[in-house]
Scaffold this active site. Sequence first.
Site, PDB file in Angstrom:
ATOM      1  N   GLU A 183      -9.554  23.959 -40.439  1.00 52.96           N
ATOM      2  CA  GLU A 183      -9.804  22.552 -40.711  1.00 52.96           C
ATOM      3  C   GLU A 183      -8.503  21.909 -41.191  1.00 52.96           C
ATOM      4  O   GLU A 183      -8.472  21.189 -42.175  1.00 52.96           O
ATOM      5  CB  GLU A 183     -10.930  22.435 -41.758  1.00 52.96           C
ATOM      6  N   GLU A 192      -1.215  17.457 -40.915  1.00 61.99           N
ATOM      7  CA  GLU A 192      -1.176  18.711 -41.660  1.00 61.99           C
ATOM      8  C   GLU A 192      -0.586  19.847 -40.846  1.00 61.99           C
ATOM      9  O   GLU A 192      -0.667  21.006 -41.240  1.00 61.99           O
ATOM     10  CB  GLU A 192      -2.577  19.091 -42.159  1.00 61.99           C
TER      11      GLU A 192
END
EC number: 2.1.1.-
Length: 724
Positions: A183, A192
């Site tokens: 995730e 990210e």
Amino acid sequence: MSPLSSLPPKTFISSFHCHSVTRLRRSVTARTMSSQSSQRVFQLRQDPLTGNSEWIVIEDNDQPGTSTDGLLATTSYLDMLNDSRRNIAYRLAIEKTITEPCHVLDIGAGTGLLSMMAVRAMRGDSKGMVTACESYLPMVKLMRKVMHKNGMTKNINLINKRSDELKVGSEDIASRADVLVSEILDSELLGEGLIPSLQHAHDMLLVDNPKTVPYRATTYCQLVESTFLCNLQDLRNNEAKTSDGVRLVPPGLESLFGIKSQQYSMHVDAIEKEIKLLSEPVKIFEFDFWKRPESNGELDVHIEAKTTGSVHAIISWWVLQLDSEGTIFYSTAPRWIDSNSEIGVRDWCDHWKQCVWFTPGTGVSISKGEKVHLHASHTCTNILYNLKKTQSLTHERTHFPLSTGDLHLTLPPERVAIYGDSIYRQSLFEATRKALQGKSYPQCLVIDDSLLLPLMALHISNRSRVLSLSPGLQENAARYFEAIADSNGFSKDRFEYFRDGKTNLAKAYPGKIDLLIGEPYYSGLENGLPWQNLRFWKDRTLLDSVLSEDAVVMPYKGVLRGCAMYLPDLWKSRCCLGSVEGFDHTLVNTTLGGCGDLPSGKDSPCLPFFIWQCGETKILSKEFTVMEFDFSKPITGPCSGEVQIEFIKPGVCHGIALWMDWVMDEENSTVISTGPDDKYWKQGVKLLGKPVTVRMEGPSSSIGIQASLDLSSNSELIVTHTIS
């Protein structure tokens, strides 16, 4: 954790180029030292009141004084774990994907929720195994406790490394994994380090044709008109409407000043009434988790306008397809999209928002039926747009040609909007003019990162001389002021950037400063708590010796203000956890800063939010003063205050909004408020342990607020409340 990440996981900060970014509220740097028996991390932490940084030590074992509570309490982990729609989607997809014992890899494991779901999907079969990697030591320590609490310690191999540090065949991971669960997504999707993480995993850690959860992510965008969004970047045109005679963006020097060309995360549902949709949603990029992604991609698309208007911004979101069959989805789309889709509207949550890409200047004018050309591209960490009316193709990002070398001063969108706000500028101008009255040859010292105040002081008094510390913007501010001097009608010798520090300033100008001023604004504190700008008072105290006998300090004082609020969505997203999809998470509540059922003596932290973006909100009380800070005098000790809240509306009180009012002069004639009525400022929010029902008739609970702040040691505001 993604391979390029050098920061702790799960931040709220915006994306940077060239490395992955995580979701902590403040950017930190960590360095790791390890031995066979334990691991130690040195983490860089900045004191917002001084700007100084220090290394703190995080131990692998839980020795006294090495608690990680404060490090994780301001993260978005709690918000993410309270996102039931996200949790259910991952659970269903993992149960559907993992149907037999296999080797599962979890990158960026967090509290271990996905790893535990994978173990349960394999029904504890000893032939299956889960390898979980998490790079941030405080989170590793917390995950160990969660695993132990849920009896999963023997089923999950937890490794305190980045995924790109894992080597197949080593003690870390014996063989390539059959399934990837992860995730590593932010609001922009890529920030990210999703792409480099997937690239390394496919190259080094996964079997050929692995199964993955999620299966695919698709990004979308939509063209919109919005005066509010336009104001967040168009300083030049807004400034032209002001009457103060100061120009931050002089004609011909537009390249000197602006916002970064990047996506900005925002809850656009909150401004739905201020948005005019100019196009239908457009599909942009697809990223398949089950195969190795490319580092870069480009797309050209012609978008037809469904109505006439000016494109001020491009709103983006993404949709996750979590299973290979396409039956399980999760979307970050605005409510006006999902309310008409099969996915449905998700509950308010703060860890994933929509993103806004600003169109430069006054936007791109389009007529109904007209087509505009959108060039979209992505790097390994960002998605970029270039919108044009012409049909000529270009693969360049929109930019202004620099006319003064490589200087381009960038500020956050909210600061750009504030500087373009005529009311704010008029207030600042009048306060500065009043402070300069009666001073023949004033020596002015600007101790914060204000760009307006130096120019206003120079403009109002042609005999003034201005010194600026610019502690955050530093040399860039000096170069900027030099570049715009002629356009603003002052000679460069009237302005000086003092680069030798406050100690040397006190030696160079003892008793010579007639006017010490600030907005106050400190670059880098925009996402912090409002009272962290009391750094102004701290700096003023350190520089007391430079002030002349009749020196004026502006602002004259700061006032900590507040009001009681109905905040059901925010409270729900930060409330304490119990069972998350069947896994006990009660022990993470204190560490992650939850509100609600905390142990006695524990309390949730004050956190910075744009109140207007916090879902459903309502002000329930009169505004009240908690504390006042007299800047005309140096700091002499701790400050404290208490107040009884006077409610004016019935409802449920979930917390207290806190902000600073800056009283610019002794007569209180000019007050600049950073309260929730203005969308350009963040407020601090103190959530109550339990919501309080407020009635206007009959018996009702009363709330008292007590607050204390010791600026000599830190900027932590201690807020407690009593209910009677």
